[in-house]
Enzyme design. Structure first.
Site, short mmCIF file in Angstrom:
data_model
loop_
_atom_site.label_atom_id
_atom_site.label_comp_id
_atom_site.label_asym_id
_atom_site.label_seq_id
_atom_site.Cartn_x
_atom_site.Cartn_y
_atom_site.Cartn_z
N LYS A 79 28.89 44.23 8.41
CA LYS A 79 30.02 44.36 9.57
C LYS A 79 31.30 43.59 10.35
CE LYS A 79 26.23 45.96 13.26
NZ LYS A 79 27.04 47.21 13.27
N ARG A 89 17.43 52.53 12.51
CA ARG A 89 16.64 53.90 12.09
C ARG A 89 15.00 53.24 11.10
NH1 ARG A 89 21.80 57.16 10.15
NH2 ARG A 89 22.43 55.73 12.23
#
Length: 505
Positions: free
Chosen positions: A280, A354
């Site tokens: 990130k 996920r």
């Protein structure tokens, strides 16, 4: 009188001169004619005098505006506070939510006072419940890890008197419930606020065990990295393999003897998310201690269900890992074998939530629950679509709608979103059963939901009723405090999940 370790509630009659409190809180609506006092217990002469000067004092009645006045004749308090209720509404549910938010806002802003009384029109169990819930959520102060200047942090309100003629026997159960919910929200917020130096997979697992240690009919199983490997939890292990602090799966089960339904709750527990190899930007990492809010929520939902003695079997699965870049971290184009054998091509290691949730959903399905809810700070796309105060809910339509209904009763903001069938093809992989990203950035929240659905199992030949709650936006407040919502961790979705469980009874 009802109390917890942090807060005490009581109900008192409308004799304001007999009050034992430091502050009396009154409500004011915002109308086209100017501020208007809500129904109250003041005598008519005092009320007329106060109403006449509201506008001159700058009172508008807008939500969150709190105006403090010195106490006056007819009240026994040192301070009278006017809290804005916003525009009046005729919708009963909206009115309850107005009371909930206003009570919470007043209690939050009056930190530093030990005892306050709230005088809203509380002539029903529902109104008392809304006021008590708001007050419980607003009475929150977290000193976190400060060691100096603690005197600058105001102590939370300790005692709240609700002015109502409701019989104490009718009020007590709802006040007790409000305190239980308040403690669950409080615990969720404190976990989410804990920095990643102190909250990592193993310490989170230990805190989960401590949270429910004294509760009846609750058991805990902790899967360490060796057991995760033996049992085939490739998603949780894959995400956690880049960190020196190995992952955990924590199963927290509440098993009442006469359970009428069974519900599995799966929570994302990424204790810190760097994005892994798909790193990130630095600014995007700052709130990532909050990426375990889903796991904190489902843990405390089980605790609340046990404390409320709900006749529903509830099992939380906390899918906990730290997503770090290193020589051992998963790479884009790696393939993971998930619980149950499904293979997943990883195209972006920052779509890690996920992956851990897929293992949790597959494992939860094996127990054949009547419903599965998963709670996760899953996608930035959720915030792009709905902003920072609305959560999204997707899944099987009936279950999804039950979550929305529960959120309306809980006073939380959820919005039903679709899982479009035509987008499912974007998850096709040339090398594995499925990939963890779509072909484009469009509809990223929905693609994530479709991915999770792949791992929901069947019961009696049909897909287990399931809903996915993406709480990325409302779980962590980077802006100013509002209503009963503090800065940083909010505890959003906890009450909705508990209300969903209550509605099954």
């Amino acid at each position: 009188m009802t109390e917890s370790s942090n807060l005490m509630f009581s109900v008192a009659s409308s004799d304001l001169e007999a009050l034992e409190a430091q502050v009396l809180v009154l409500g004011a609506y915002s109308t086209e004619q100017g501020p208007q006092l809500a129904e109250h217990s003041l005598d008519s002469k005092t009320a007329e005098g106060l109403q006449a000067i509201l506008k001159d004092m700058g009172v508008t009645g807008s939500a969150d505006q709190l105006t403090r006045l010195p106490g006056f004749e007819g009240t026994a308090t040192d301070v009278v506070a006017i809290i804005g209720l916003g525009a009046p509404t005729e919708n009963p549910q909206d009115q309850l939510n107005t009371f909930r938010l206003a009570a919470g806002s007043a209690v939050r802003q009056l930190a530093g006072f030990a005892e306050i009384a709230i005088d809203f029109p509380a002539d029903s169990v529902e109104a008392v419940a809304a006021i008590a819930e708001g007050a419980a959520f607003g009475a929150f102060v977290d000193t976190q890890l400060r060691t100096k200047n603690l005197e600058e942090v105001k102590a939370p309100v300790e005692s709240v008197v609700i002015i109502s003629d409701l019989e104490i026997s009718k009020a007590t159960p709802t006040l007790t419930r409000a305190l239980i919910l308040g403690q669950a929200v409080d615990s969720t917020r404190r976990l989410v606020n804990t920095p990643p130096s102190h909250l990592y997979p193993d310490s989170f697992a230990q805190k989960a065990q401590e949270r429910v240690a004294d509760l009846t009919d609750v058991s805990v199983k902790i899967f360490d990295e060796k057991k995760l490997a033996k049992e085939g939890f490739g998603g949780i292990l894959g995400v956690g393999q880049g960190s020196v602090r190995p992952p955990r799966l924590v199963e927290v089960k509440y098993s009442p003897k006469k359970a009428k339904k069974s519900v599995a709750l799966v929570g994302k527990g990424i204790t810190f998310d760097t994005g892994g190899i798909s790193l990130k930007p630095a600014n995007s990492m700052v709130p990532m201690k909050s990426d375990m809010a889903g796991a904190a929520t489902v843990l405390n939902a089980v605790a609340a269900a046990a404390e409320l003695e709900l006749p529903v079997e509830v099992t939380a699965y906390l899918c906990i890992a730290e997503n770090m870049p290193s020589g051992s971290a998963i790479r884009p184009e790696d393939v993971l074998v998930m619980r149950g054998g499904t293979t997943v091509e990883v195209l972006n290691t920052d779509a890690e939530g996920r992956l851990v949730m897929a293992d949790g959903l597959a494992y939860a399905s094996e127990s054949n629950p009547d419903f599965i809810l998963d709670v996760a700070t899953l996608t930035g796309a959720q915030m792009v679509a709905l902003g920072t105060r609305y959560a999204a809910v997707m899944g099987e339509e009936t279950t999804r709608n039950k979550v929305v209904e529960a959120s309306l009763e809980a006073g939380e903001d959820f919005w039903a979103m679709p899982l479009p069938e035509h987008m499912r093809s974007e998850l096709k992989s040339p090398v594995a059963d499925v990939k963890n990203m779509g072909d484009s950035r469009m509809g990223g929240m929905l693609i994530a939901g479709l991915f999770l659905e792949e791992f929901v199992g069947e019961k009696n030949g049909k897909k287990i009723p399931w809903a996915h709650l993406d709480i990325a936006g409302p779980s962590f407040n980077e802006g100013s405090a509002h209503g009963f919502t503090p800065k940083e961790a909010t505890g959003a979705s906890l009450v909705t999940v508990v209300k969903f469980l209550e509605n099954l009874v």
